[in-house]
Design a protein around this motif. Sequence first.
Motif, PDB file in Angstrom:
ATOM      1  N   UNK A 180       9.392  -9.671   6.546  1.00  0.00           N
ATOM      2  CA  UNK A 180      10.290  -8.765   5.814  1.00  0.00           C
ATOM      3  C   UNK A 180      11.371  -9.547   5.064  1.00  0.00           C
ATOM      4  N   UNK A 181      10.969 -10.386   4.155  1.00  0.00           N
ATOM      5  CA  UNK A 181      11.834 -11.186   3.298  1.00  0.00           C
ATOM      6  C   UNK A 181      11.002 -11.590   2.092  1.00  0.00           C
ATOM      7  N   UNK A 182      11.633 -11.923   0.968  1.00  0.00           N
ATOM      8  CA  UNK A 182      13.059 -11.994   0.648  1.00  0.00           C
ATOM      9  C   UNK A 182      13.658 -10.596   0.429  1.00  0.00           C
ATOM     10  N   UNK A 183      14.958 -10.570   0.089  1.00  0.00           N
ATOM     11  CA  UNK A 183      15.667  -9.330  -0.191  1.00  0.00           C
ATOM     12  C   UNK A 183      16.171  -9.323  -1.636  1.00  0.00           C
ATOM     13  N   UNK A 184      16.384  -8.117  -2.126  1.00  0.00           N
ATOM     14  CA  UNK A 184      17.113  -7.941  -3.384  1.00  0.00           C
ATOM     15  C   UNK A 184      18.290  -7.008  -3.129  1.00  0.00           C
ATOM     16  N   UNK A 236       7.104 -14.405  -3.622  1.00  0.00           N
ATOM     17  CA  UNK A 236       6.561 -14.963  -4.856  1.00  0.00           C
ATOM     18  C   UNK A 236       5.038 -14.964  -4.795  1.00  0.00           C
ATOM     19  N   UNK A 237       4.379 -14.598  -5.900  1.00  0.00           N
ATOM     20  CA  UNK A 237       2.915 -14.538  -5.906  1.00  0.00           C
ATOM     21  C   UNK A 237       2.286 -15.872  -5.503  1.00  0.00           C
ATOM     22  N   UNK A 238       1.205 -15.761  -4.759  1.00  0.00           N
ATOM     23  CA  UNK A 238       0.392 -16.911  -4.353  1.00  0.00           C
ATOM     24  C   UNK A 238       1.098 -17.866  -3.396  1.00  0.00           C
ATOM     25  N   UNK A 260       0.776 -14.169   1.020  1.00  0.00           N
ATOM     26  CA  UNK A 260      -0.486 -13.907   1.716  1.00  0.00           C
ATOM     27  C   UNK A 260      -0.242 -13.249   3.074  1.00  0.00           C
ATOM     28  N   UNK A 261       0.797 -13.704   3.773  1.00  0.00           N
ATOM     29  CA  UNK A 261       1.136 -13.087   5.058  1.00  0.00           C
ATOM     30  C   UNK A 261       1.504 -11.617   4.872  1.00  0.00           C
ATOM     31  N   UNK A 262       2.286 -11.318   3.837  1.00  0.00           N
ATOM     32  CA  UNK A 262       2.691  -9.933   3.579  1.00  0.00           C
ATOM     33  C   UNK A 262       1.490  -9.047   3.267  1.00  0.00           C
ATOM     34  N   UNK A 263       0.583  -9.549   2.466  1.00  0.00           N
ATOM     35  CA  UNK A 263      -0.597  -8.754   2.117  1.00  0.00           C
ATOM     36  C   UNK A 263      -1.431  -8.434   3.359  1.00  0.00           C
ATOM     37  N   UNK A 264      -1.580  -9.409   4.228  1.00  0.00           N
ATOM     38  CA  UNK A 264      -2.320  -9.181   5.469  1.00  0.00           C
ATOM     39  C   UNK A 264      -1.578  -8.181   6.351  1.00  0.00           C
ATOM     40  N   UNK A 265      -0.260  -8.338   6.447  1.00  0.00           N
ATOM     41  CA  UNK A 265       0.539  -7.424   7.278  1.00  0.00           C
ATOM     42  C   UNK A 265       0.399  -5.982   6.803  1.00  0.00           C
ATOM     43  N   UNK A 266       0.514  -5.766   5.491  1.00  0.00           N
ATOM     44  CA  UNK A 266       0.422  -4.413   4.962  1.00  0.00           C
ATOM     45  C   UNK A 266      -0.972  -3.823   5.127  1.00  0.00           C
TER      46      UNK A 266
END
Length: 208
Positions: free
Chosen positions: A196-200, A142-144, A149-155
């Motif tokens: 690596x979450x959430x999933x769809x 979910x945004x913000x 934030x963790x995902x953005x840093x990871x990528x």
Amino acid sequence: MAQSHPVFARLYARARPAMDEQGAADHRRTLLDGLAGRVVEVGAGDGGNFAHYPAEVTGVVAVEPESYLRAKAESRAFAAAVPVEVVSGTADRLPLTDGSIDAVVASLVLCSVPDQAVALAEAFRVLRPGGELRFYEHVAAEPDSGLDRVQRIADATIWSWFSGGCHVHRDTATAITTAGFTITTIDRFNFGPVPAKPHILGRAVRPS
């Protein structure tokens, strides 16, 4: 085209059975439930889905570019309840003719393709009109949120480098609809390790 991610491939092949025991096997069964006819599985990995294809499937073309995982998949194909042909290839150039497939399965692969739009255009091309795209993917949080934030840093740093090209901050559902598919069912849930979450998990149709 063959690819080699030797460290990631071996880690994935070891971790995948444990993930299945933690719930991924149930997700795989849900993903494949009700399939029939001729199927292409894009990025088949070590063949973890093969045991879950229903008897109504007449054949699976399992496309896998990573050589170590492809060898594992070839071994697993012999025990599958349906005919499985494992081939070398990539999501952006499927070795199939236009409109020749009843369903495309994308299972934990759209995170790692170089370009989701190109891969989904290929899926659209090989599907017959009215055919289904079945998808099971981890996606952006979910945004913000803290996880966002963790995902953005990871990528932006080293995640993709050591995880076989995986990106954790992708809006895959939007990419599917942008490619021309109509999503008919979708379930979003928390599963798997951070980031690596959430999933769809769901189904989409190529319009007739």
